[in-house]
Design a protein around this motif. Structure first.
Motif, PDB file in Angstrom:
ATOM      1  N   ASN A   1       0.860  -1.186   0.000  1.00  0.00           N
ATOM      2  CA  ASN A   1       0.000   0.000   0.000  1.00  0.00           C
ATOM      3  C   ASN A   1       0.893   1.231   0.000  1.00  0.00           C
ATOM      4  O   ASN A   1       1.523   1.554   1.008  1.00  0.00           O
ATOM      5  N   CYS A   2       0.951   1.907  -1.133  1.00  0.00           N
ATOM      6  CA  CYS A   2       1.868   3.036  -1.282  1.00  0.00           C
ATOM      7  C   CYS A   2       1.495   4.206  -0.383  1.00  0.00           C
ATOM      8  O   CYS A   2       2.339   5.059  -0.096  1.00  0.00           O
ATOM      9  N   ALA A   3       0.234   4.267   0.057  1.00  0.00           N
ATOM     10  CA  ALA A   3      -0.204   5.372   0.906  1.00  0.00           C
ATOM     11  C   ALA A   3       0.086   5.123   2.374  1.00  0.00           C
ATOM     12  O   ALA A   3       0.097   6.054   3.178  1.00  0.00           O
ATOM     13  N   ALA A   4       0.323   3.875   2.750  1.00  0.00           N
ATOM     14  CA  ALA A   4       0.479   3.535   4.165  1.00  0.00           C
ATOM     15  C   ALA A   4       1.927   3.577   4.636  1.00  0.00           C
ATOM     16  O   ALA A   4       2.190   3.432   5.829  1.00  0.00           O
TER      17      ALA A   4
ATOM     18  N   SER B   1      12.915   1.722   0.181  1.00  0.00           N
ATOM     19  CA  SER B   1      13.481   0.536   0.819  1.00  0.00           C
ATOM     20  C   SER B   1      12.493  -0.622   0.755  1.00  0.00           C
ATOM     21  O   SER B   1      12.882  -1.771   0.536  1.00  0.00           O
ATOM     22  N   GLU B   2      11.199  -0.322   0.933  1.00  0.00           N
ATOM     23  CA  GLU B   2      10.176  -1.368   0.871  1.00  0.00           C
ATOM     24  C   GLU B   2      10.068  -1.946  -0.535  1.00  0.00           C
ATOM     25  O   GLU B   2       9.927  -3.150  -0.718  1.00  0.00           O
ATOM     26  N   LEU B   3      10.134  -1.084  -1.535  1.00  0.00           N
ATOM     27  CA  LEU B   3       9.974  -1.536  -2.918  1.00  0.00           C
ATOM     28  C   LEU B   3      11.221  -2.231  -3.459  1.00  0.00           C
ATOM     29  O   LEU B   3      11.128  -3.278  -4.097  1.00  0.00           O
ATOM     30  N   PHE B   4      12.378  -1.624  -3.219  1.00  0.00           N
ATOM     31  CA  PHE B   4      13.610  -2.092  -3.862  1.00  0.00           C
ATOM     32  C   PHE B   4      14.562  -2.828  -2.923  1.00  0.00           C
ATOM     33  O   PHE B   4      15.542  -3.418  -3.386  1.00  0.00           O
TER      34      PHE B   4
ATOM     35  N   ASP C   1      -0.890  -0.893  -4.556  1.00  0.00           N
ATOM     36  CA  ASP C   1      -2.167  -0.276  -4.176  1.00  0.00           C
ATOM     37  C   ASP C   1      -1.954   1.204  -3.862  1.00  0.00           C
ATOM     38  O   ASP C   1      -0.917   1.596  -3.327  1.00  0.00           O
ATOM     39  N   GLU C   2      -2.946   2.014  -4.190  1.00  0.00           N
ATOM     40  CA  GLU C   2      -2.883   3.471  -3.994  1.00  0.00           C
ATOM     41  C   GLU C   2      -1.634   4.054  -4.653  1.00  0.00           C
ATOM     42  O   GLU C   2      -0.896   4.836  -4.046  1.00  0.00           O
ATOM     43  N   ILE C   3      -1.413   3.698  -5.898  1.00  0.00           N
ATOM     44  CA  ILE C   3      -0.244   4.163  -6.649  1.00  0.00           C
ATOM     45  C   ILE C   3      -0.234   5.684  -6.786  1.00  0.00           C
ATOM     46  O   ILE C   3       0.821   6.309  -6.919  1.00  0.00           O
ATOM     47  N   GLY C   4      -1.414   6.293  -6.727  1.00  0.00           N
ATOM     48  CA  GLY C   4      -1.508   7.751  -6.866  1.00  0.00           C
ATOM     49  C   GLY C   4      -0.855   8.513  -5.731  1.00  0.00           C
ATOM     50  O   GLY C   4      -0.631   9.728  -5.848  1.00  0.00           O
TER      51      GLY C   4
ATOM     52  N   ALA D   1      -3.347   0.059  -8.534  1.00  0.00           N
ATOM     53  CA  ALA D   1      -4.723   0.466  -8.237  1.00  0.00           C
ATOM     54  C   ALA D   1      -4.721   1.845  -7.600  1.00  0.00           C
ATOM     55  O   ALA D   1      -3.760   2.229  -6.920  1.00  0.00           O
ATOM     56  N   THR D   2      -5.792   2.581  -7.815  1.00  0.00           N
ATOM     57  CA  THR D   2      -5.920   3.913  -7.207  1.00  0.00           C
ATOM     58  C   THR D   2      -7.379   4.317  -7.149  1.00  0.00           C
ATOM     59  O   THR D   2      -8.192   3.872  -7.975  1.00  0.00           O
TER      60      THR D   2
END
Length: 458
Positions: free
Chosen positions: A196-199, A207-210, A239-242, A279-280
């Motif tokens: 969840n990109c917003a959380a 760091s979480e992604l890569f 999720d929440e890519i925006g 998703a967004t």
């Protein structure tokens, strides 16, 4: 149930000897003198395991193995040979044999190998059962025209490697769509990783992604794999890519283009094979115009767009969903199956559901817990379903309705959003005063405001 083992050997003495030993261990055995007989037996009754000799007349063991695996791919086969060579063992393995044992047979090794092979068979069956349960738990419920179109689109797109962008309001089931795309794809046996990109705070998202290398920053005491690394070969759900920062967007774009990245603090370039589903709930075209989202990333993600309809746009699905959640929660709580009477179901169907499927799910869970009898009537529904005072349209009703659900785990997010909005209104939309009033760090409040898409009034 006793496991059945098929013994295939042209020597009657070996067949009877193996049968006796395995029956002493509690197994049921059937025997065949050659490959043709073995194939015929498997068509009548599929055994749990096959012990197959390689050197036999008419049809040798390797050809028998090949046909067995073509007809019954999940069947485990142990090859036996008195003239074993490495080349024969390798060929057997390539054709799908579970193991290879040499004659003269060590009876102890035969028993151990049989036990391991049958344990592997049971594990495969359990995994298949669990996969079926997972698929059922993520089943998309609905027969409305809108849902039928969405299901057809998913079935068409899932087998490809195309990137997917899922849009829709909060609570519509965007994650469910993402999981459906994964489980219907060729990547179904590989990981489905979500983030969840917003959380996640902006300073930690990379760091979480890569992932990161040891010593990349304070607290990085060891190497850590990121979500892209973990999803290699499978699907990554953003999720929440925006809500992703422009800096991180640029790095995600590079991975989509080159399928390469470096961990934070690292210099080694890693290659990954990941399908990205994003998703967004935001209008990304508007975010692009406002300079908050990269246009090139948008077009990379939006190869196939899915729009998940709001629940009010598919009212015919409400009874199906309500019954599904009702049965699920009754079973989970160990309660007798309850029934929603027609007028209560009609009240659910007429309601606009601003929280979409998530809100319906929470309401049904509450009804299962709070209704003592076996019948759910209109009187068991919250006041706002009957248009009574204190409902959503009454002053302060927005928060009151959420408070109805605040004891339910899945309603916390909705409650927090409405709580923050009310407190901001009470403090004239001053973030600093609101943060102090609710005893929250100002930066944390800012992050929550951004993640929930709350429009700060001036």
């Amino acid at each position: 149930m006793t496991d059945t083992i098929l013994i295939v050997d042209d020597e009657e003495g070996i067949r009877s000897s193996l049968a006796g030993i395995l029956e002493d261990e509690g197994y049921r055995t059937v025997c065949a003198a050659d490959g043709f007989e073995a194939l015929a037996l498997c068509k009548r009754e599929l055994p749990g395991l096959v012990l197959l000799d390689i050197w036999m007349p008419r049809m040798d063991g390797l050809e028998t193995l090949k046909q067995l695996k073509e007809q019954h791919p999940e069947l485990n086969v142990i090859m036996m040979s008195g003239h074993g060579t490495i080349e024969t063992a390798v060929k057997s393995t390539k054709l799908g044999a579970y193991d290879f044992i040499e004659k003269p047979l060590s009876l102890e090794k035969v028993v151990v190998t049989v036990e391991n092979a049958l344990a592997m068979t049971r594990l495969k069956e359990e995994n298949a059962s669990l996969r079926g349960m997972v698929l059922k738990s993520h089943e998309m419920i609905g027969s409305s025209a809108a849902m039928q179109r969405l299901k057809e689109q998913i079935e068409m797109v899932a087998p490809t490697n195309a990137s997917v962008l899922i849009t829709g309001e909060n609570g519509t089931g965007k994650e469910l769509v993402a999981r459906s795309v994964h489980y219907l794809s060729q990547r179904r046996d590989k990981p489905f990783i979500e983030i969840n990109c917003a959380a996640i705070p902006e300073e930690l998202i990379e760091s979480e992604l890569f992932g990161h290398e040891r010593g990349a920053f304070t607290g990085a005491v060891s190497q850590k794999k990121g979500k892209f690394d973990l999803a290699d070969g499978g699907t990554l759900f953003l999720d929440e890519i925006g809500d992703m920062s422009l800096k991180t967007q640029a790095k995600v774009l590079r991975i989509l283009q080159e399928k390469k990245f470096e961990r934070v603090g690292g210099t080694r370039t890693l290659e990954v094979d990941v399908r990205v589903v994003a998703a967004t709930n935001k209008h990304l075209e508007e975010e692009i115009r406002n300079g908050a989202f990269r246009e090139d990333l948008y077009y990379r993600l939006n190869v196939v767009p899915f729009k998940v309809p709001a629940l009010r746009e598919r009212r015919d699905d409400i009874p199906l969903l309500a019954e599904y959640f009702l049965n699920a929660y009754c079973n989970r709580e160990g309660r007798e199956l309850k029934r929603i009477v027609p007028d209560a179901m009609e009240a659910l169907r007429r309601y606009d559901w601003p929280g979409n499927v998530r809100e319906l799910k929470n309401i049904v869970e509450r009804l299962v817990i709070m209704t003592s009898g076996g019948t759910i009537t209109v009187n068991h529904l919250p006041d706002y379903f009957r248009g009574e005072p204190g409902g959503r349209e009454a002053g302060g009703g927005r928060l009151d309705s959420v408070l109805e659900l605040s004891s339910l785990r899945e309603a916390r997010e909705e409650f927090e959003k409405e709580f923050i909005i009310q407190k901001l209104e009470e403090h004239d939309w001053n973030v600093s005063r609101t943060a102090e009033a609710i005893e929250l760090e100002r930066s944390n409040l800012h992050r929550k405001i951004k993640s929930y898409g709350i429009d700060i009034k001036k």
